[in-house]
Scaffold this motif. Structure first.
Motif, mmCIF file in Angstrom:
data_model
loop_
_atom_site.group_PDB
_atom_site.id
_atom_site.type_symbol
_atom_site.label_atom_id
_atom_site.label_comp_id
_atom_site.label_asym_id
_atom_site.label_seq_id
_atom_site.Cartn_x
_atom_site.Cartn_y
_atom_site.Cartn_z
ATOM 1 N N HIS A 175 0.237 3.210 -6.568
ATOM 2 C CA HIS A 175 0.128 2.114 -5.602
ATOM 3 C C HIS A 175 1.239 2.166 -4.562
ATOM 4 O O HIS A 175 1.979 1.190 -4.348
ATOM 5 C CB HIS A 175 0.143 0.763 -6.335
ATOM 6 C CG HIS A 175 -0.373 -0.359 -5.482
ATOM 7 N ND1 HIS A 175 0.186 -1.622 -5.494
ATOM 8 C CD2 HIS A 175 -1.385 -0.413 -4.579
ATOM 9 C CE1 HIS A 175 -0.475 -2.404 -4.651
ATOM 10 N NE2 HIS A 175 -1.436 -1.694 -4.089
ATOM 11 N N PHE A 201 -4.369 2.851 -4.772
ATOM 12 C CA PHE A 201 -5.100 2.059 -5.758
ATOM 13 C C PHE A 201 -4.163 1.148 -6.556
ATOM 14 O O PHE A 201 -3.025 1.512 -6.856
ATOM 15 C CB PHE A 201 -5.864 2.979 -6.709
ATOM 16 C CG PHE A 201 -6.741 3.963 -5.987
ATOM 17 C CD1 PHE A 201 -7.887 3.545 -5.321
ATOM 18 C CD2 PHE A 201 -6.409 5.308 -5.951
ATOM 19 C CE1 PHE A 201 -8.683 4.442 -4.641
ATOM 20 C CE2 PHE A 201 -7.199 6.218 -5.276
ATOM 21 C CZ PHE A 201 -8.338 5.785 -4.607
ATOM 22 N N GLU A 206 -9.045 3.022 -10.530
ATOM 23 C CA GLU A 206 -9.813 2.897 -9.285
ATOM 24 C C GLU A 206 -10.005 4.225 -8.575
ATOM 25 O O GLU A 206 -10.861 4.335 -7.694
ATOM 26 C CB GLU A 206 -9.109 1.932 -8.330
ATOM 27 C CG GLU A 206 -9.350 0.476 -8.604
ATOM 28 C CD GLU A 206 -8.886 -0.386 -7.456
ATOM 29 O OE1 GLU A 206 -9.666 -1.204 -6.968
ATOM 30 O OE2 GLU A 206 -7.707 -0.230 -7.038
ATOM 31 N N ALA A 207 -9.213 5.233 -8.929
ATOM 32 C CA ALA A 207 -9.360 6.538 -8.296
ATOM 33 C C ALA A 207 -10.601 7.272 -8.785
ATOM 34 O O ALA A 207 -11.026 8.254 -8.184
ATOM 35 C CB ALA A 207 -8.117 7.394 -8.556
#
Length: 280
Positions: A175, A201, A206-207
């Motif tokens: 992040h 992310f 989320e990747a």
């Protein structure tokens, strides 16, 4: 009364498994064993008294032997049946075998002696994802990936490591966005032999593309709530973030399952550590 005649297969049509492609188990082909999730490159394929088997070698150089069973393997995330290679069953010309990261696979390649340079990855899940997708490349290049527990430890790690032109340091930060604590700490590291990159992310989960996990999108979690726990709750998953991550990671088979905003930074780190740095 007239007797009925039955065919050899009494399975109702709606219960029969759809046919899958047959793929010769040629050296260098990277597949995943469907039952265990073990991923590796084909080293050899041979006939035994118990039936044909295939030997796979993972990114750490470890080998395992599996039987050639129907629908027993995944190729780029799709089920296939591996077959004994040979003149009668040669694979159609489709280019060289590829690693999970998309690089050209090197059949039978051994891990090099580790370089002096290193890549640090913040977050255990982040490190596991990097190893799964880029592990073959890193093994061939002799690059060691180490786990960075938190960005706060970075300045001390850089001082202790002592980077040089022949021993570069690469860091993947979780992040990394403007104005964050992570960006301020990263900006404080000015050594030209250290490259710090990140992804936008909230969490490395989320990747992974939602379509690869089988969901429409990653849920929005209100601020102040633990993101992983909120995701599990929104998706109706058990409140076990470790099990959730194992499920997510099991859905990642190649770079195609990841968002491009993660691919570029990781490739940049590998280039930074390997270009100009000699292998001992």
């Amino acid at each position: 009364m007239r007797s009925r005649e039955y065919g050899p297969d009494l399975t109702p049509p709606w219960k029969r498994s759809a046919p899958v492609p047959e793929v010769p188990a040629e050296p260098g082909l990277v597949v995943e064993e469907a039952g265990t999730g073990y991923c590796g490159a084909v080293i050899r394929c041979e006939k035994t008294a118990q039936g044909p088997t295939v030997t796979l070698e993972d990114r750490f150089g470890k080998r395992r032997v599996f039987p050639l069973e129907p629908r027993g393997f995944l190729l780029e995330g799709e089920p296939v049946t591996l077959t004994l290679p040979g003149p009668a069953r040669s694979r159609p010309a489709s280019g060289p075998a590829r690693t999970a990261s998309g690089s050209v696979a090197v059949p039978g390649a051994r891990a090099r002696v580790a370089r002096a340079g290193r890549i640090y990855v913040e977050g255990r899940h982040d490190a596991e994802l990097v190893e799964k997708v880029w592990g073959d490349d890193l093994r061939i290049e002799g690059v060691v990936v180490e786990y960075l527990e938190g960005i706060d430890d970075l300045p001390a790690i850089v001082r202790e490591f002592g980077p040089t032109a022949d021993a570069r340091l690469g860091v993947l930060v979780d992040h990394l966005v403007p104005g964050s604590k992570e960006s301020r700490i990263a900006a404080g590291v000015t050594d030209p032999n250290v490259l710090i990159v990140g992804h936008p992310f909230i969490d490395i989960w989320e990747a992974v593309k939602p379509s690869s996990v089988g969901i429409a999108a990653w849920p929005r979690v209100p601020r102040g709530q633990d993101w992983k726990t909120g995701v599990c709750r929104a998706l109706g998953w058990p409140a076990n973030t470790g099990a959730a991550w194992r499920h997510i990671l099991g859905k990642v088979h190649s770079f195609r399952d990841l968002e491009p905003t993660l691919l570029g930074p990781v490739e940049h780190l590998i280039d930074h550590v390997t270009v100009g740095g000699p292998v001992p």
